[in-house]
Design an enzyme around this catalytic site. Structure first.
Site, mmCIF file in Angstrom:
data_model
loop_
_atom_site.group_PDB
_atom_site.id
_atom_site.type_symbol
_atom_site.label_atom_id
_atom_site.label_comp_id
_atom_site.label_asym_id
_atom_site.label_seq_id
_atom_site.Cartn_x
_atom_site.Cartn_y
_atom_site.Cartn_z
ATOM 1 C CB ALA A 94 85.953 53.280 97.361
ATOM 2 C CD GLU A 131 82.933 45.948 98.118
ATOM 3 O OE1 GLU A 131 83.286 47.097 97.816
ATOM 4 O OE2 GLU A 131 83.468 44.935 97.657
ATOM 5 C CD GLU A 182 80.886 48.927 94.308
ATOM 6 O OE1 GLU A 182 79.697 48.604 94.077
ATOM 7 O OE2 GLU A 182 81.421 48.808 95.410
ATOM 8 N N GLY A 194 81.727 50.293 98.548
ATOM 9 C CA GLY A 194 82.619 49.874 99.628
ATOM 10 C C GLY A 194 81.946 50.000 100.988
#
Ligand code: TC6
Length: 701
Positions: A68, A110, A130, A107
């Site tokens: 992200a 993910e 994270e 992310g």
């Protein structure tokens, strides 16, 4: 909107059409709004276009995706959510195959978990880091991963937050297949793979369903409460993985969402995300050009520091000449290096061949003339100005023009050292922290006469050594030592508190080791002898002097402020405490109880005040640079963001009031900040700091 997703149609060998979707957002393909919008649009087109049978998702050569966009966290995330995008990938009726070259982090990994298969090149890395940003993989990572590799392994992978190289990642099941060759071979293989998978039932390839296999995680809770003490994210991660075991995917996703939101708005996440950018920003110095990193480094002094710097250079591809005029010292230094590397071979962190290569790149020498070809020389002898000046005069004689002459002094005046040469513009401080091959910080100290291109070379040296490198001004103690040395420890220990009371508060605050234990670790003898030699009488050192006189030198002598067993475990020592109590008696002080908050204020608010003084004097370029120095040089708890970030989070008016109450002289900048209610990112504050820096340095650029 930053970032996009490109689409190219390829024909597989069986003639079927495969869409290659490439995330495009340099430098790390962070999942900014533009990338998420692009993915959403391309997935809709994939569904709508009946000529396309399958898709490959990639990030182009060298990087799949760094996760992200962290910079969006502070400003607010707009556009489609990553969770929805990943669900759309997973629920696609056409197979989506991830082609991973380089990092797939956070992310980014993910997203890969949402794909039906994950193909990786040997350069790939998988990670869910994270936790290091104070949050958790909140786009389904805590749910899909346990369903893929099991709950226990997932907890370790997510709570450690360390990326894993491709081969190991395949063994753990994080990737399905390793593809030899470069990015184009990977892409080609992924296209063929996707074409073959077209038309298959994808149900079993979707990780977002059912529950993860049962597992008992209470021990993991204890383990991470210890190894990541004080951090909130690891415990929240374990709660999410427990939900993965206990609940169906959709319900468990609600737990993940709720835990993610709690963390995201909390102070730890904000501080850690601040640190992420601070660590990268400190390496950037406005006005300095890029310079080539040195290829050969001379090191003068083969003691603990010199040999540590030598290992650090060798491990990062810099050839070393390790010089000590005393053959015995030189042999001792080389033996220490060899022993250290033998341990690495034992622990299997290095192969014998690697170690042989490293040792071959270190040339021991007793002659200054062997430094003639070096691009940089780092002097690393003990802190004696006369000795250092003699060495620099020798370096001036033997080193080639343009060679950077660096001192590893931890506090002596660089300018006085430079005066011993005819080229003061080439002299700089390179302040490593001990042990130099382990500690991540390098303070590059700019003397008043250091030339900008020399500073630039020193910064390139730090980058090559993979150190967190910070440019600081030439003042006693530079930044980390200067600000940490003013902590209110003396005030507490001479004011009625015992070592364990002070250390317990500091350790609960997040310090890896309380300040008294730290002094015992460093040892009291060297400093004590120096004081004895100079005949110093200091009313602030009476407890120290009492310990020194009683030959309580710290860990090395088995007793200091504490006593130590054979495994160097510390315990309270009645004899040491009696010495401290005698000092109190002499000073007319009574034993005291203070709350943890009060102790922390007395210990560390002086540090914040000193940080402001560094800024107003133009000795640090940014408040965040001071934080970086304390976090990476002194293990200040990262999740508070460092002393300056911590001070700002308390409110500068509060800091000022308490500093004044302690009887300390407050910094003028702190006073201004308190009055104007500055925040750490206030434009006016940053402009003031930049102007103090510029008035000291810019005229010399
Ligand atoms: C997440 O994914 C959460 C998901 C849950 C649901 C929402 N965002 O480190 P470098 C910048 S959280 C924004 O110098 P390297 C970096 O600031 C994220 N920017 O390069 C720098 O900018 P500058 C989880 C990012 O090759 C530039 O890119 N992911 C991001 O030594 C180059 O970076 C992580 O925690 C980002 N995600 O290392 C991974 N990443 O040039 C964080 C980098 O203006 N990133 N930038 O200073 C890394 O670990 C490393 O950057 C790297 C590349 C290994 C990707």
């Amino acid at each position: 909107m930053k970032g996009q997703v490109l689409c190219e149609k390829r024909t597989a060998s069986d003639g079927s059409c495969v869409a290659v979707l490439t995330m495009d957002n340099k430098p790390v393909n962070a999942l900014s709004a533009g990338v998420r919008v692009g993915l959403e649009k391309q997935l809709q087109e994939l569904t709508a276009d009946s000529s396309v049978k399958a898709a490959v998702l990639s990030g182009g050569p060298g990087v799949f995706c760094g996760g992200a966009d962290i910079s969006e966290f502070a400003t607010g995330v707009e556009g489609p959510s990553l969770t929805d995008i990943i669900a759309a990938i997973e629920n696609s009726e056409k197979p989506v195959v991830a082609a991973i070259d380089g990092v797939s982090l956070g992310g980014g990994y993910e997203v890969a978990l949402g794909c039906h298969w994950r193909l990786a090149s040997s350069r790939a890395q998988a990670g869910l880091p994270e936790v290091n940003l104070g949050i958790l993989p909140g786009a389904g990572g805590t749910q899909r991963l346990p369903r893929l590799i099991g709950a226990e392994k997932s907890v370790d992978f997510i709570c450690r937050g360390t990326p894993m190289k491709a081969q190991k990642a395949v063994q753990l099941g994080l990737y399905d297949q390793l593809v030899d060759g470069d990015y184009s071979s990977l892409l080609q293989a992924a296209v063929e793979f996707a074409a073959k998978a077209a038309g298959q039932d994808l149900t079993l390839r979707r990780l977002g369903r059912g529950k993860a296999k049962a597992a008992e995680l209470s021990q993991k809770r204890q383990e991470y409460a210890k190894s990541r003490k004080g951090e909130l994210a690891p415990q929240a991660i374990i709660s999410c993985v427990e939900a993965a075991v206990a609940q169906d995917f959709q319900d468990a996703m609600k737990v993940e969402f709720s835990e993610f939101c709690k963390l995201m708005v909390g102070p730890q996440a904000q501080a850690l995300q601040y640190m992420f950018f601070a660590q990268r920003q400190c390496q950037k110095v406005p006005g300095l050009d890029k310079a080539a990193a040195p290829g050969t480094c001379g090191i003068v002094g083969a003691g603990l520091m010199g040999s540590g710097i030598a290992m650090c250079c060798a491990e990062n591809g810099i050839k070393v000449v390790l010089l000590d005029i005393d053959q015995k010292n030189l042999d001792r230094g080389m033996t220490a290096i060899k022993k250290n590397y033998a341990r690495s071979v034992e622990r299997k962190s290095k192969s014998q061949a690697q170690v042989d290569g490293l040792l071959a790149s270190i040339t021991p020498s007793t002659s200054y003339d062997s430094l003639g070809h070096c691009d940089i020389v780092v002097e690393a002898v003990f802190e004696n100005m006369d000795l250092k000046r003699k060495i620099f005069a020798e370096l001036d004689r033997v080193c080639k023009p343009g060679c950077v002459l660096a001192s590893n002094t931890s506090g002596l005046n660089i300018d006085s050292i430079a005066e011993a040469t005819k080229r003061p513009q080439d002299v700089v401080g390179c302040h490593f922290f001990s042990p130099a091959n382990v500690m991540p910080l390098l303070e590059n100290v700019r003397g008043p006469r250091t030339a900008p291109q020399v500073m630039a070379k020193a910064m390139a040296f730090g980058a090559k050594l993979k150190k967190v490198t910070c440019l600081v001004g030439n003042c006693p103690g530079f930044i980390a030592n200067r600000v940490m040395n003013v902590s209110g420890w003396t005030h507490l220990i001479q004011g009625g508190l015992l070592p364990h009371q002070i250390d317990a508060a500091a350790e609960a605050f997040g310090m890896r080791m309380g300040p008294t234990r730290m002094m015992d670790l460093v040892g009291l003898d060297l400093f004590g002898r120096e004081r004895e030699r100079k005949g110093e009488q200091d009313p602030d050192r009476v407890v120290f002097d009492a310990m020194y006189k009683a030959s309580r030198f710290g860990q090395k002598s088995g007793k200091g402020y504490y006593s130590y067993d054979a495994s160097r475990r510390h315990s309270r020592d009645p004899e040491a405490e009696a010495l401290i109590q005698q000092v109190w008696k002499n000073l007319g002080v009574q034993p005291r109880e203070m709350s943890q908050e009060e102790i922390i204020d007395v210990l560390y608010l002086p540090v914040v005040n000193e940080g402001f003084k560094c800024l107003e004097e133009g000795m640090a370029l940014r408040a965040s640079d001071i934080d970086v120095c304390c976090v990476f040089g002194y293990n200040w708890p990262r999740y508070t963001g460092g002393p300056m970030k911590w001070g700002f989070s308390l409110g500068l008016d509060q800091v000022l009031a308490k500093v004044e109450k302690m009887g300390l002289k407050p910094s003028e900048l702190l006073k201004e900040g308190a009055q104007k209610k500055w925040r750490i990112n206030s434009k006016e504050f940053n402009a003031g700091v930049a102007s103090a820096w510029n008035s000291r340095w810019t005229s010399k650029l």
